[in-house]
Each structure stands twice: as C-alpha cells, then as structure tokens.
Design a protein around this motif. Structure first.
Motif, PDB file in Angstrom:
ATOM      1  N   ALA A  34       9.938  29.156   0.451  1.00  0.00           N
ATOM      2  CA  ALA A  34      11.394  29.096   0.312  1.00  0.00           C
ATOM      3  C   ALA A  34      11.722  28.388  -0.985  1.00  0.00           C
ATOM      4  O   ALA A  34      11.173  27.329  -1.270  1.00  0.00           O
ATOM      5  N   PRO A  35      12.570  28.977  -1.824  1.00  0.00           N
ATOM      6  CA  PRO A  35      12.874  28.328  -3.095  1.00  0.00           C
ATOM      7  C   PRO A  35      13.534  26.989  -2.865  1.00  0.00           C
ATOM      8  O   PRO A  35      14.364  26.865  -1.958  1.00  0.00           O
ATOM      9  N   PRO A  36      13.145  25.978  -3.615  1.00  0.00           N
ATOM     10  CA  PRO A  36      13.820  24.703  -3.453  1.00  0.00           C
ATOM     11  C   PRO A  36      15.270  24.854  -3.865  1.00  0.00           C
ATOM     12  O   PRO A  36      15.610  25.798  -4.571  1.00  0.00           O
ATOM     13  N   PRO A  37      16.124  23.956  -3.393  1.00  0.00           N
ATOM     14  CA  PRO A  37      17.545  24.111  -3.660  1.00  0.00           C
ATOM     15  C   PRO A  37      17.876  24.145  -5.134  1.00  0.00           C
ATOM     16  O   PRO A  37      18.900  24.636  -5.519  1.00  0.00           O
ATOM     17  N   MET A  38      16.975  23.606  -5.958  1.00  0.00           N
ATOM     18  CA  MET A  38      17.278  23.579  -7.383  1.00  0.00           C
ATOM     19  C   MET A  38      17.080  24.949  -8.021  1.00  0.00           C
ATOM     20  O   MET A  38      17.594  25.224  -9.068  1.00  0.00           O
ATOM     21  N   GLU A  66      18.140  28.001  -8.096  1.00  0.00           N
ATOM     22  CA  GLU A  66      19.131  29.024  -7.858  1.00  0.00           C
ATOM     23  C   GLU A  66      19.057  30.040  -8.987  1.00  0.00           C
ATOM     24  O   GLU A  66      18.488  29.772 -10.040  1.00  0.00           O
ATOM     25  N   ALA A  77      20.933  31.124 -11.262  1.00  0.00           N
ATOM     26  CA  ALA A  77      21.425  30.783 -12.595  1.00  0.00           C
ATOM     27  C   ALA A  77      22.122  29.444 -12.545  1.00  0.00           C
ATOM     28  O   ALA A  77      22.623  29.035 -11.516  1.00  0.00           O
ATOM     29  N   GLU A  78      22.114  28.759 -13.634  1.00  0.00           N
ATOM     30  CA  GLU A  78      22.843  27.507 -13.680  1.00  0.00           C
ATOM     31  C   GLU A  78      23.515  27.400 -15.036  1.00  0.00           C
ATOM     32  O   GLU A  78      23.099  28.010 -16.010  1.00  0.00           O
ATOM     33  N   VAL A 128      17.037  31.267 -14.343  1.00  0.00           N
ATOM     34  CA  VAL A 128      15.925  30.580 -13.705  1.00  0.00           C
ATOM     35  C   VAL A 128      15.020  31.630 -13.093  1.00  0.00           C
ATOM     36  O   VAL A 128      15.484  32.496 -12.364  1.00  0.00           O
ATOM     37  N   GLU A 129      13.750  31.563 -13.443  1.00  0.00           N
ATOM     38  CA  GLU A 129      12.829  32.567 -12.929  1.00  0.00           C
ATOM     39  C   GLU A 129      12.539  32.300 -11.457  1.00  0.00           C
ATOM     40  O   GLU A 129      12.232  31.191 -11.061  1.00  0.00           O
TER      41      GLU A 129
END
Lengths: 184, 236
Positions: free
Chosen positions: B190-194, B196, B198-199, B209-210
């Motif tokens: 599961a991707p960490p919350p950071m 996402e 795009a930011e 963000v890849e």
C-alpha cells in the motif's frame, strides 16, 4: 541486555526481548510519532503499532546495523498511516491532551519561554503538509539520509529533496530565529 | 541542521513517559496471531481457525459499539450520540473471506448514517468502492462523507453518510439497498500516505511522483437491504 541480544531473543520467539526494546525505545517512538501526528494519543497508538510491525518484520532486520534508525523509520511510517486513517477528518486532530511534561521543573521564566517555543514549533509544523512534516522528522529527528528516506517513503530521491527544500523554506518563514541558511 | 534537530528534540521532549506501551502490546500479541506463530499453524488447523473466525464474525456486531463510537468522534459534524439513537440492523455478509457487518443506521430528513465494521484478511488494506445507496423505488441517495478506523488486525469500523433529501416525500420507514465492493491492497505494498500521484511544490508547479503498479484484489459486491424508521431526533 543490548539491542542485538534482545533481537536475537525475539527471533527465537522469546517475548522478553521485545519487552526490553519497548521499554527502551517507547518514549523515543512516541516522540517521533508525535512530531508527525502532533497528537499524543495518536502518537502512542502509532508507536504501539510500530513495535508490533517491527516484531513481525524482525527477520528483515540486518543484525550488522543499529536498531534505532531501522525502527524509527517504521515509527515514522506508522505515524503517517495513522494520519491517513484519519484522512476523512477535515483537519488535524484537535489535540486536547496536553503533553505530559517531564519531571524536571524549570523556572517560571524558562517555562514561559519553553511554552512559547513549543507553541511556535507546533504552529509551524502544523503549517507543513503531513508529507513535508514526515520528511523533516525523518531527516532531522531520526537522522535518515535522503536515499533511506526515498526508500521509506517509496518515492524518488528528487521528490525527497524537493519536499525537504519546501519544508525548510516554509520553516524559515515561520521560524526565522532557528532555521538559518546554514541549516540548509 | 543541528538547530532544527535541537528544536525538534526540545519540542518532542515535552512528550514523555505518559504511558507504558508494553501491557497493551503484550495483550495484542496474545490476542492476535503474530506472524511468527502463525507460520507454525498447519493448513488443517487453518480450516478450524477460519471456521471459528466466521462464527466470531457473526457476533461481531454486538462488540462493535466502542469502536463505532470512536469513528463517530472522527467527524466533527457527527455527534457520537448518533450511535445511540441509531436503529440496530446487524446484518452480516461474508464474501471471499471478508466479512462486512452493517451494525446501525440513522435516518432523518437530511442525512442517513450507516455504521458498520469489516473483518478482512489481516495482510490487506481495504477501502470501499462503488458505494451506492438507493431506495426501493430506485432513488439514488448521494454519498456525502465517510470516516473509518482501521486496525492492524484487519478489522475496521466505519460510518458513511448519505444525503437523505432526495427522498421526497420522506417515508416514515424507508427501505434502502446499500451496495459496495472493497478494494484490497497488500499492506506491504500500500503506498504510504506521502506517495500521492502529484504534489505541488512551493512555486505552485506540480511534481510527478512515481508510483509502482500495485495488484488490487476486489471483494464483493456486498449488498444489504434494510428498512429503518426515520428518527424524530435532530440530525446529529
């Protein structure tokens, strides 16, 4: 018993090793999580989850390396996951629980100064996005390198650099007294 | 760098030994099944364990009170008292080893709150998708808001809010059909919350963000139909 002896015990299924590590690192874990969550209860839960996750992943721990950086990476991630679980909440948790102050009693002047500093720091950290906050904590509190952070946060090193850069810029604006150029 | 480190240290240092985590960790270790000991369970014993879990899942609704209460506290627009004034539904469904229980439903002229819990594979992070609530005469009630409290042991409690104003006139006991699926992503992946998609950087530009592709498992659909009385109390 040192950390590596405790870990060896855990790998043999002896929970006394885990208890040793919990007692030794729980304060640091809670503090690390608190810097990300800015909420004492959530930080305690995240620290607890981090110990359990570390326990489950103990086979992945490289015995040649120190335990704290490896563990605090997990704590930082757990704190972020705790925030994500609260993602439907519109804003940061209202931390009604005042942090328990340490037993060392400073003077009133020191307390006032400290309280102002704490409020300023908390306000500043709240101005950062959770990602930026976690990056600052991982870099400056846990002491991870940018490559390690890229691994922890599953993103390119360039993203980490940019995130830290933006966070420092923001902190420099918000806390000009303690984020100087030489910190960059 | 040392200045930042020092200030963070000082700031975090105000949080100190407020709680000994070990008793709760020990309790969770005893209650749950830590991976190390789980590996020792043979396939045959898994059948018995799974059967026991299914029996436990059917009674989960009766133990869901406290966790649901905590979910109600997440959203400042919801009053935890709603959990008390809700109509108990207690409907369970198990699909693909994932058990969903709709515990309680609150309906008034403005809002429908549905509270329940999910008991899925511990290693999966589950999130609802294709969430739909319709009346028995086909009126679609839009999803408004939701909150959940996920536990590492694979259980979670949630409350979903839907707009009730589309029901005109408001029946005294609307019959509703709730359907959804659960998307499962391995917790490890599961991707960490950071992470996402795009930011925005400080200058407002968007940084990509890849994200590596993650295999998703779909559980469901889960479908529940229930009839609940409209509450006289004001919307929580």
């Amino acid at each position: 018993m040192d950390d590596h002896q405790a870990i060896a015990q855990i790998k043999q299924g002896d929970m006394a090793g885990l208890e040793t590590l919990v007692k030794r690192y729980q304060d640091r874990a809670i503090r690390t999580a608190y810097l990300v969550c800015l909420d004492v209860d959530m930080a305690q839960d995240a620290a607890q989850d981090a110990f359990l996750r570390a326990f489950r992943r103990i086979d992945q721990f490289d015995d040649r390396r120190p335990f704290p950086p490896w563990f605090l990476r997990i704590v930082t991630n757990e704190a972020l996951m705790a925030l994500r679980r609260r993602k439907h909440s519109a804003e940061l948790p209202n931390d009604t629980t005042e942090p328990v102050l340490s037993d060392e009693r400073p003077s009133i002047e020191e307390m006032l100064s400290t309280a102002e500093t704490h409020k300023a720091v908390k306000d500043a950290l709240q101005q950062l996005s959770p990602k930026q906050r976690a990056a600052v904590v991982a870099r400056y509190y846990v002491g991870l390198g940018e490559r390690e952070m890229a691994d922890v946060f599953a993103c390119p090193a360039g993203t980490i650099k940019r995130r830290l850069h933006d966070a420092r810029q923001r902190l420099r604006q918000l806390l000009p007294h303690w984020v100087h150029e030489r910190s960059v | 760098m040392k200045e930042i480190q020092g200030k963070l240290d000082q700031f975090a240092g105000q949080v100190t030994g407020s709680r000994d985590l070990w008793p709760e960790i020990e309790r969770r270790l005893r209650k749950g099944t830590p991976l190390a000991s789980r590996r020792a369970i043979s396939s045959l014993r898994w059948v018995a364990v799974t059967a026991s879990l299914l029996v436990l899942a059917s009674t989960a609704a009766y133990a869901a009170g406290p966790i649901l209460q905590s979910v109600y506290r997440i959203n400042p627009n919801w009053n935890p008292a709603a959990a008390d004034s809700s109509h108990q539904v207690n409907l369970s469904q198990t699909v693909d080893g994932c058990t969903v229980t709709v515990d309680q439903v609150f309906v008034d002229s403005e809002r429908i709150l549905i509270g329940g819990n999910t008991d899925g594979p511990e290693e999966m992070s589950l999130s609802p998708t294709k969430l739909k609530l319709v009346t028995d005469d086909g009126v679609d009630l839009p999803f408004v808001d939701g909150a959940g409290d996920a536990r590492e042991d694979g259980t979670s409690a949630w409350v979903w809010a839907f707009d009730a104003t589309a029901m005109e006139p408001l029946p005294s006991q609307p019959s509703l059909r709730l359907s959804f699926q659960l998307n499962g992503i391995p917790r490890e992946k599961a991707p960490p919350p950071m992470a996402e998609p795009a930011e925005k950087s400080g200058d407002g530009s968007v940084i990509a963000v890849e994200l590596s592709p993650v295999e998703t498992s779909v559980y469901g659909p889960f479908v529940f139909t229930f009839t609940v009385p409209v509450s006289d109390t004001p919307s929580p």
